[in-house]
Design an enzyme around this catalytic site. Structure first.
Site, short mmCIF file in Angstrom:
data_model
loop_
_atom_site.label_atom_id
_atom_site.label_comp_id
_atom_site.label_asym_id
_atom_site.label_seq_id
_atom_site.Cartn_x
_atom_site.Cartn_y
_atom_site.Cartn_z
N GLU A 1 42.36 43.81 38.63
CA GLU A 1 43.53 44.57 39.60
C GLU A 1 42.91 44.73 40.89
OE1 GLU A 1 44.85 47.10 41.79
OE2 GLU A 1 45.29 48.29 39.69
N GLU B 1 41.01 45.70 54.31
CA GLU B 1 41.48 46.99 53.65
C GLU B 1 40.83 48.26 54.06
OE1 GLU B 1 42.81 48.07 49.00
OE2 GLU B 1 41.19 47.14 49.27
#
Length: 587
Positions: free
Chosen positions: A354, A485
């Protein structure tokens, strides 16, 4: 193999690129005409190379069906004649070139000598020769290289031993009872655990106590009592012929888990709960920045083992260990690539990832602007912007763009930054100096690249790692801050004209963790829901994390799912058991 690979891929709506073996291309070329996923059947060595190549490119999920050394066990009560024939078939079928061939024939000592004599006699009767000739049981090996390899094994008399391993000795109901007790202990220490989260991470205490602790507790309740621990079972499968077929869902063994620093308690629950419910033992590595809240009270010794340390040492050791049967990792995409390579280089343990996100938050022209501003603000600034699924690409329709920007700026200016233990605080400090400086560098790059800094963009106060809530407008897709990000309190607001354009731009990212859609039109919502290549789409809401809702990413945001029924698949092996039926009353 062609049918096993192509059939399910096409049935699920995918396109396929199929690579045949160089020795046997004809049948596939005859049947077929022409990725986001790779499926490979072949040797373990080649499987390792394929997995490493996938990890070094775009982290595409890889399905592997590799080599085997299957035991064929003949017990003392066996009918020796039938056992000899079945063992002969299990090994010699397809010239012995079968990954599941019964290549280790274990025979009980009381029938061993008889079995060997009859096996020898059966092998002498096997007809070898022209494969096009009727009655031929065995053709040639696939090529000279394979032939010579087999002859070397025969000459050297290679023998391999094996260790039989299993996990999860406790019955499901006993596991459920133990995990109930664990959940009760969590509830009894709510205040202390929430305080540890704030000390560790810097997030507001009210967020830790009222939001994250509650979700943690619910996650443990969902995976045990409500409840999967005593409801894990296989299937009975109808199959051709006189055979009874069932599947067993078995614990995978020792699960290694590596969790991040942004939501240490919640990630602990998402990882540990399903692994224990499935009967595994766990080695959990916490982030070096946030080791305090992970606990294992109330569990039997050795079931849950918590270690802390740095990624290159403790994390790498866990990912590389040959006795760890499964790995689950939450963190950055770059570290995820390293983790999967370490797993591949050791024992090919399966890895659930994840990873990072660059989630679009799409505000359509029919949106209620005030509500959309508040939700977009929450989607980005929650947890100091340190959230993998943060709505860091705020796409706003051009007709309401200017109004949205002004109201987003005003909302950011009202955001309360300060002492995370103080009531009413919305934003605490960033996790550490490294991340603090990284966020400020992204802010400077946004200004340098021509984006408009509406508010914020600098340190808040004179001490600590606090950053003023920052809003940029006129952000372009090719800017660094729009591509990477940032993982901080920096909102980027981009303008779009129509749905086709925003779908194309949103899907251009290598990430695909989540998306938010704000519209009053059900047709628009349905279009975006199906078009966006992400694991979760929130419509007129964001960050809804019920324990039953699966969570995970597309593309380079990872593979596998956390939470819900799907998370159990991460921690179970599926075993097919086939036995003959003698004179069944029905089929």
């Amino acid at each position: 193999m062609y049918a096993w690979k192509i059939g399910p891929a096409l049935a699920c709506g995918n396109t396929v690129v199929l690579k045949t073996a160089e020795q046997t291309p004809l049948s596939a070329l005859y049947v077929s005409k022409l990725f986001h996923e790779v499926a490979f059947t072949g040797s373990t060595k080649t499987g390792e190379a394929i997995l490493q190549s996938a990890a070094m490119s775009n982290l595409k999920p890889v399905t592997l069906e590799l080599g085997g050394k299957s035991p064929f066990i003949v017990c003392e009560d066996a009918n020796v004649d039938e056992a000899v024939e079945m063992a002969h078939f299990a090994l010699f079928f397809n010239q012995g070139q079968c990954c599941a061939s019964g290549s280790r024939t274990f025979v009980h000592e009381s029938v061993y000598d008889e079995f060997v004599e009859k096996a020898k006699a059966r092998a002498l009767r096997r007809t070898v020769g022209d494969p096009f000739k009727a009655g031929i049981e065995q053709g040639p090996q696939i090529d000279s290289k394979q032939f010579e390899k087999i002859m070397r094994y025969i000459r050297s008399g290679v023998e391999s031993g094996a260790t039989l391993e299993s996990g999860g000795e406790r019955f499901g109901k006993e596991r459920s009872r133990v995990m109930w007790r664990f959940a009760d202990l969590l509830e009894d220490h709510n205040d202390q655990i929430a305080a540890l989260e704030t000390w560790d991470n810097g997030k507001p205490y009210e967020q830790a106590a009222k939001v994250e602790f509650l979700e943690t507790w619910k996650s443990f309740l969902y995976t045990n009592s409500s409840g999967w621990a005593d409801k894990i079972h296989g299937l009975t499968i109808p199959a051709d012929g006189l055979h009874h077929v069932q599947t067993l869902h078995e614990p995978i063994g020792v699960a290694g888990q590596i969790i991040p620093w942004n939501f240490p308690l919640l990630m602990y629950a998402w990882k540990v709960g399903p692994a224990l419910a499935c009967g595994n033992t766990v080695i959990l590595k916490t982030a070096e920045q946030t080791p305090l809240s992970a606990l294992h009270a109330g569990l039997p010794p050795g079931v849950l083992n918590v270690v802390s340390g740095y990624g290159p040492t403790a994390g790498a050791a866990l990912a590389s260990h040959m006795d760890v049967n499964k790995l689950a990792f939450t963190g950055s995409t770059e570290t995820g690539k390293i983790v999967i390579q370490l797993a591949e280089k050791s024992n090919l343990k399966p890895v659930t990832l994840e990873l990072g996100g660059k989630s679009p938050f799409i505000v359509c022209e029919d949106a209620n602007v005030d509500e959309a501003v508040e939700l977009a603000h929450f989607s980005l600034f929650f947890n100091q912007g340190q959230c993998c699924c943060a709505g860091s690409h705020t796409y706003v329709h051009e007709r309401i763009y200017d109004e949205f920007v002004e109201k987003a700026k005003a909302r950011a200016l009202k955001r309360v930054v300060g002492d995370p233990f103080k009531a009413g605080t919305e934003q605490g400090p960033q996790i550490d100096s490294e991340k603090f400086e990284k966020i400020l560098r992204y802010i400077r790059s946004g200004v340098d690249n021509g984006a408009t800094l509406e508010t914020g963009g600098e340190r808040f106060g004179t001490g600590g790692y606090f950053i003023k809530p920052t809003v940029f407008s006129n952000v372009q897709d090719d800017m660094l801050k729009a591509q990477d990000e940032i993982f901080g309190p920096v909102q980027s607001i981009l303008k779009f004209k129509d749905l086709d354009e925003v779908i194309r731009r949103a899907n251009a990212s290598n990430c695909g963790l989540a998306a938010g859609v704000f519209t009053q039109n059900i047709d628009t919502a349905n279009t975006l829901t199906r078009a966006l290549r992400v694991g979760t789409v929130w419509i007129n809401c964001f960050d809804v994390f019920d324990a039953a809702i699966p969570f995970g990413g597309y593309k380079m945001s990872g593979n596998g799912r956390e939470k819900g029924i799907y998370c159990l698949q991460n921690y179970l092996q599926v075993k097919a058991v086939v036995s003959p039926l003698k004179n069944p009353a029905w089929l």
